[in-house]
Write a protein that holds these residues in place. Structure first.
Motif, short mmCIF file in Angstrom:
data_model
loop_
_atom_site.label_atom_id
_atom_site.label_comp_id
_atom_site.label_asym_id
_atom_site.label_seq_id
_atom_site.Cartn_x
_atom_site.Cartn_y
_atom_site.Cartn_z
N GLY A 48 -8.28 27.65 -2.82
CA GLY A 48 -7.44 26.72 -2.06
C GLY A 48 -6.05 27.27 -1.78
N LYS A 49 -5.78 28.48 -2.28
CA LYS A 49 -4.51 29.16 -2.05
C LYS A 49 -3.32 28.28 -2.42
CE LYS A 49 -6.83 32.10 1.23
NZ LYS A 49 -7.00 32.77 2.47
N GLY A 50 -3.55 27.39 -3.38
CA GLY A 50 -2.49 26.50 -3.85
C GLY A 50 -2.11 25.43 -2.84
N GLU A 51 -2.80 25.41 -1.68
CA GLU A 51 -2.41 24.49 -0.60
C GLU A 51 -3.33 23.27 -0.53
OE1 GLU A 51 -3.24 27.00 2.71
OE2 GLU A 51 -1.40 28.16 2.54
N ALA A 52 -4.58 23.48 -0.92
CA ALA A 52 -5.58 22.43 -0.67
C ALA A 52 -5.57 21.40 -1.79
CB ALA A 52 -6.97 23.06 -0.57
N VAL A 53 -5.77 20.14 -1.43
CA VAL A 53 -6.03 19.14 -2.46
C VAL A 53 -7.47 19.32 -2.91
CG1 VAL A 53 -4.44 17.37 -1.57
CG2 VAL A 53 -6.82 17.40 -0.80
N ALA A 73 -17.77 18.45 -24.70
CA ALA A 73 -16.67 18.25 -23.77
C ALA A 73 -15.55 17.39 -24.32
CB ALA A 73 -17.20 17.65 -22.47
N VAL A 74 -15.87 16.50 -25.25
CA VAL A 74 -14.85 15.60 -25.75
C VAL A 74 -13.70 16.37 -26.38
CG1 VAL A 74 -14.49 14.12 -27.77
CG2 VAL A 74 -15.99 13.38 -25.95
N HIS A 75 -13.95 17.61 -26.73
CA HIS A 75 -12.89 18.40 -27.35
C HIS A 75 -11.95 19.05 -26.35
CE1 HIS A 75 -15.99 18.11 -30.53
NE2 HIS A 75 -14.91 17.68 -31.15
N TRP A 76 -12.23 18.86 -25.07
CA TRP A 76 -11.28 19.37 -24.10
C TRP A 76 -9.94 18.68 -24.31
CZ3 TRP A 76 -14.51 18.78 -18.97
CH2 TRP A 76 -15.48 19.77 -18.95
N GLN A 77 -8.88 19.42 -24.06
CA GLN A 77 -7.57 18.79 -24.21
C GLN A 77 -7.14 18.14 -22.89
OE1 GLN A 77 -4.52 21.87 -24.25
NE2 GLN A 77 -6.17 23.34 -24.53
N GLU A 78 -6.17 17.26 -23.00
CA GLU A 78 -5.60 16.60 -21.81
C GLU A 78 -4.97 17.66 -20.90
OE1 GLU A 78 -5.14 13.27 -19.91
OE2 GLU A 78 -6.88 13.66 -21.15
N GLU A 79 -5.19 17.51 -19.62
CA GLU A 79 -4.64 18.49 -18.67
C GLU A 79 -3.46 17.89 -17.93
OE1 GLU A 79 -5.76 21.59 -17.96
OE2 GLU A 79 -7.27 21.47 -19.55
N GLY A 80 -2.63 18.75 -17.37
CA GLY A 80 -1.49 18.27 -16.57
C GLY A 80 -1.92 17.91 -15.16
N TYR A 81 -1.01 17.27 -14.43
CA TYR A 81 -1.31 16.84 -13.06
C TYR A 81 -0.91 17.88 -12.02
CZ TYR A 81 -1.58 12.06 -14.93
OH TYR A 81 -1.92 10.93 -15.62
N PHE A 82 -1.59 17.84 -10.90
CA PHE A 82 -1.22 18.62 -9.71
C PHE A 82 -1.01 17.63 -8.57
CE2 PHE A 82 -3.22 21.64 -12.40
CZ PHE A 82 -2.85 22.91 -12.00
N THR A 99 -10.26 10.91 -7.20
CA THR A 99 -8.92 10.58 -6.76
C THR A 99 -8.97 10.31 -5.26
OG1 THR A 99 -8.56 12.94 -6.47
CG2 THR A 99 -7.67 11.95 -8.47
N MET A 100 -8.05 9.50 -4.78
CA MET A 100 -7.88 9.34 -3.33
C MET A 100 -6.85 10.42 -2.99
SD MET A 100 -9.08 7.50 -0.90
CE MET A 100 -9.72 5.94 -1.45
N PRO A 101 -7.22 11.41 -2.15
CA PRO A 101 -6.46 12.66 -2.16
C PRO A 101 -4.97 12.57 -1.83
CG PRO A 101 -8.05 12.60 -0.36
CD PRO A 101 -8.37 11.44 -1.26
N ALA A 102 -4.55 11.61 -1.02
CA ALA A 102 -3.11 11.53 -0.73
C ALA A 102 -2.40 10.53 -1.64
CB ALA A 102 -2.88 11.14 0.73
N LEU A 103 -3.17 9.81 -2.46
CA LEU A 103 -2.56 8.75 -3.27
C LEU A 103 -2.42 9.11 -4.74
CD1 LEU A 103 -4.31 5.55 -1.85
CD2 LEU A 103 -2.03 6.42 -1.33
N HIS A 104 -3.30 9.98 -5.23
CA HIS A 104 -3.30 10.26 -6.66
C HIS A 104 -3.08 11.75 -6.92
CE1 HIS A 104 -6.24 6.75 -6.57
NE2 HIS A 104 -5.20 6.30 -7.24
N PRO A 105 -2.39 12.07 -8.01
CA PRO A 105 -2.36 13.48 -8.41
C PRO A 105 -3.73 13.90 -8.94
CG PRO A 105 -1.24 12.12 -10.04
CD PRO A 105 -1.63 11.20 -8.92
N MET A 106 -3.99 15.19 -8.88
CA MET A 106 -5.26 15.72 -9.39
C MET A 106 -5.09 16.06 -10.86
SD MET A 106 -5.40 18.57 -6.42
CE MET A 106 -3.90 18.33 -5.51
N LYS A 107 -6.19 15.97 -11.59
CA LYS A 107 -6.17 16.38 -12.99
C LYS A 107 -7.42 17.20 -13.26
CE LYS A 107 -6.40 13.38 -16.52
NZ LYS A 107 -5.97 12.32 -17.46
N PRO A 108 -7.27 18.49 -13.51
CA PRO A 108 -8.44 19.36 -13.67
C PRO A 108 -9.42 18.81 -14.70
CG PRO A 108 -6.42 20.65 -13.73
CD PRO A 108 -6.01 19.22 -13.69
#
Ligand code: WTA
Length: 686
Positions: free
Chosen positions: A424-429, A15-24, A446-455
């Motif tokens: 989640g149809k792009g709607e759900a945190v 898993a360490v070889h996974w690359q950094e992911e972007g935020y949602f 993550t605290m769902p309303a406070l932090h962005p998600m990172k896959p």
């Protein structure tokens, strides 16, 4: 591959070889209604405010008496929370909601056969049924505060009714996953000293009505062989007017139909027992590195406060939500996030009897549509299966989740994205929650309303949880160092288990000895908690959990001890040695691969292989069934005779076996490799 990578054929190395992911980002709509939108919570829960900060969680509950000491460390590392406080979990999950929510569904049960009607139990009905069951347990089963009871039941409403009835009396329940074998149940009943076993005649799974009572008969016999008499077996019925396990007749004097007994207790009310906060609420057995599972003992006040707090803030449960967690109540997720957390918050908790893909890949989404579920909670293995079976199914159904949870194992970013976009149809945190049976509730998310998600990342630590990543010597590895280490939690928290039932030494040695700074210390700062997982921390503070560092395999989100599987194989008398290694699997994350060597002079045969598989199914259960059982001429061993599981794992996963020249029998490696992989050298070195 470098030396280091070769040496660790673990999930970490992969898993360490996974690359950094972007935020949602969470949507404005979600944030507007969220329970926790105050970033200051992390300051309120800083170490400077520890342990008093956890009053904020405890205040979500109704106490008969407030505590005097928030955290008592005098018996370190057996922490006691809210000492002096008096509380009852059944009261908090049921009685206190009657004034406002009496007529609201507490539990909606969905039977597996689609033609059977759903069962909605209002809080009032739950109250009546829990009381009557508590009366039965007290009177007919002669149970009292502090006694242990083993519950081996499928996903039916009678299961939480039974748990809450136990909790009402302070009877410590030990729920064993229904899919476990009778033997596994019997061993756990013996370990916990249960003289009462509560079971069910049968249930539906994948379209078949399964006889479950037969497991109870085995369990009682196994418990007896370990010196524990089970004198009472209470049998719930899947259909009240019939008995669907005719092949396993009721045993006179020992077995009783719960529905028959309940007639005597109609209308009975039992006052909830006012228990000390630190009274044990339940045991939950989990796999470790030895053959014997460990009974994790959870408290009443601390556990319930932590389950309620995390359900409210991370699961974002409001009383008017329809919340569905697809886990089984036989695991910790079901305890904390189907029963105790949601019911403490007066939520509607959906329970489904069967398998998610029955009768087709649209079933889960039909249930969500019908009940208007808006919070959905499941494990990566289920997400992978649903994605494989019906990638386009969710779009066909008119449901809308505001929130989704993933739990139990690392989720691959690709799978995460399908979960987000399609389910989640792009709607759900999404919250990716990292925790364990031992920890009672979430540790990182993550605290769902406070932090962005990172896959792929669980996120930062929960409020009041202060992790660090340490190397083998106990030196901290900084965030952003790009190096994995052992994640530890530096402070106690109320949801943490209190000890291993009957085995304090194992509790201390497994979870605290590794990084303890002073074994005589009564100061919690000297006792970091070691969960047994490897992790890395990104510069943004998010933790990515890489998997177990011990001899535990996480199969479809369920922990199985390799030693447990190996001991089960050894039951077959021709087997001399057995080794189990994790094999990466597209759907289930990891599955066990088994290698066995037979006693001298015994010829390998298909019959022996089948007996080994059968032994694993009866000793543990079908979920533990290995993908392959290889009968090998010998195991690769060190000169001191230790089986090199690492080498076998490399062979199973077609990875580089590394340098094996120092082994006692290096030639066996190539022989085993050919057996497993065929003669294709490119697969070996590629
Ligand atoms: C793993 C289940 C990555 C981890 C609640 C842990 C996870 C073990 C996650 C506990 C996650 C759990 N990401 N790995 N979000 N959640 N794990 O006791 O290895 O059945 O130690 O509790 O599952 O499994 P358990």
């Amino acid at each position: 591959m470098s030396e280091k990578e070769i040496a660790e054929v673990s999930e970490a190395a992969i898993a360490v070889h996974w690359q950094e992911e972007g935020y949602f980002q969470p949507s404005a709509k979600f944030i507007a209604q969220a329970n926790m939108t105050d970033t200051n919570i992390y300051n309120r829960f800083s170490l400077d405010n520890f342990p008093e900060c956890f009053k904020e969680y405890a205040d979500l509950l109704s106490w008969y008496k407030y505590w005097e000491t928030t955290l008592d460390t005098s018996d370190a590392p057996c922490w006691k929370w809210f000492v002096g406080g008096k509380i009852n979990a059944s009261y908090n999950c049921v009685d206190r909601h009657l004034a406002q929510h009496k007529n609201k569904a507490a539990i909606i049960w969905v039977p597996e056969p689609e033609e059977e009607a759903h069962v909605a139990l209002t809080y009032q009905e739950l109250y009546v049924r829990v009381n009557e069951m508590a009366a039965l347990l007290q009177d007919a089963a002669k149970l009292k505060t502090g006694d242990r009871v083993t519950i081996h039941m499928p996903m039916v409403p009678e299961l939480p009714i039974t748990m809450l009835a136990c909790a009402r009396l302070g009877v410590i329940h030990s729920v064993v996953f229904g899919g476990f074998s009778g033997r596994a149940c019997g061993e756990r009943a013996a370990d916990s000293g249960s003289r009462v076993l509560i079971t069910m005649d049968g249930y539906y799974r994948n379209g078949t009505l399964i006889n479950h009572k037969e497991k109870a008969d085995t369990a009682v016999a196994v418990a007896a062989s370990e010196g524990q008499t089970v004198d009472t077996v209470l049998v719930w019925q899947r259909y009240q007017d019939k008995y669907i396990a005719e092949e396993n007749p009721m045993v006179e004097g020992r077995d009783h139909f719960v529905y028959d007994l309940l007639k005597q207790y109609r209308g009975k009310r039992v006052d909830p027992v006012q228990l000390p906060a630190e009274a044990p609420l339940f045991l939950m057995y989990t796999s470790g590195t030895t053959g014997r599972p460990k009974g994790c003992q959870h408290s009443t006040g601390g556990y319930l406060a932590y389950a309620a707090g995390t359900s409210k803030f991370v699961q974002d449960i409001h009383p008017n939500d329809v919340y569905w967690c697809m886990a089984d109540i036989g695991w910790i997720t079901g305890h904390s996030y189907i029963v105790y957390g949601p019911l403490a918050l007066a939520a509607t908790s959906v329970m489904y009897e069967g398998v998610p893909g029955f009768p087709d890949a649209g079933r889960a989404w039909r249930i969500a549509e019908q009940l208007d579920v808006n919070i959905f909670h499941t494990a990566p293995t289920t997400v992978r299966m649903l994605r494989k079976a019906g990638p386009d199914e969710p779009a066909k159904y008119n449901y809308h989740f505001k929130h989704m949870t993933t739990v139990g194992e690392p989720i691959e970013p690709e799978v995460w994205r399908w979960y987000h976009e399609v389910v989640g149809k792009g709607e759900a945190v999404i919250v990716d929650t990292w925790w364990q049976t031992e920890t009672g509730g979430f540790l990182c998310s993550t605290m769902p309303a406070l932090h962005p998600m990172k896959p792929g990342s669980a996120g930062p630590a929960m409020p009041g949880i202060h992790p660090a990543i340490l190397d083998e010597n106990g030196d901290p590895i900084k965030s952003g160092a790009g190096v994995a280490g052992n994640i530890v939690i530096q402070n106690p928290w109320p949801g943490a288990f209190q000890t291993i039932w009957g085995n304090r030494d194992r509790y201390v040695s497994t979870y605290y000895a590794k990084y303890c700074k002073n074994p005589d210390s009564k100061d919690w700062r000297d006792w970091p908690y070691f969960p047994g997982d490897a992790a890395v921390q990104a510069p943004d503070g998010y933790f990515r959990i890489l998997g177990r560092v011990d001899d535990v395999i996480n199969v479809a989100g369920h922990r199985l001890g390799t030693k447990e599987l190996e001991s089960a194989a050894m039951v077959v008398q021709e087997v001399a040695e057995a080794a189990v290694v994790p094999l990466a699997d597209e759907l289930r994350g990891k599955v066990p691969d088994m290698y066995v060597a037979l006693k001298p002079g015994i010829e390998p045969s298909e019959a022996i292989r089948q007996r080994i598989i059968h032994a694993i199914e009866t000793e543990i259960g079908k979920i533990a069934r290995p993908r392959n059982v290889y009968i090998v001429p010998d195991m690769p061993k060190t000169r001191s005779g230790k089986i090199m599981r690492r080498v076998l794992a490399s062979i199973s996963n077609r990875a580089d076996v590394g340098d094996v020249t120092t082994l006692a029998n290096p030639e066996i490696v190539e022989e085993v490799r050919r057996m497993v992989q065929g003669d294709d050298d490119s697969a070996f070195y590629g």
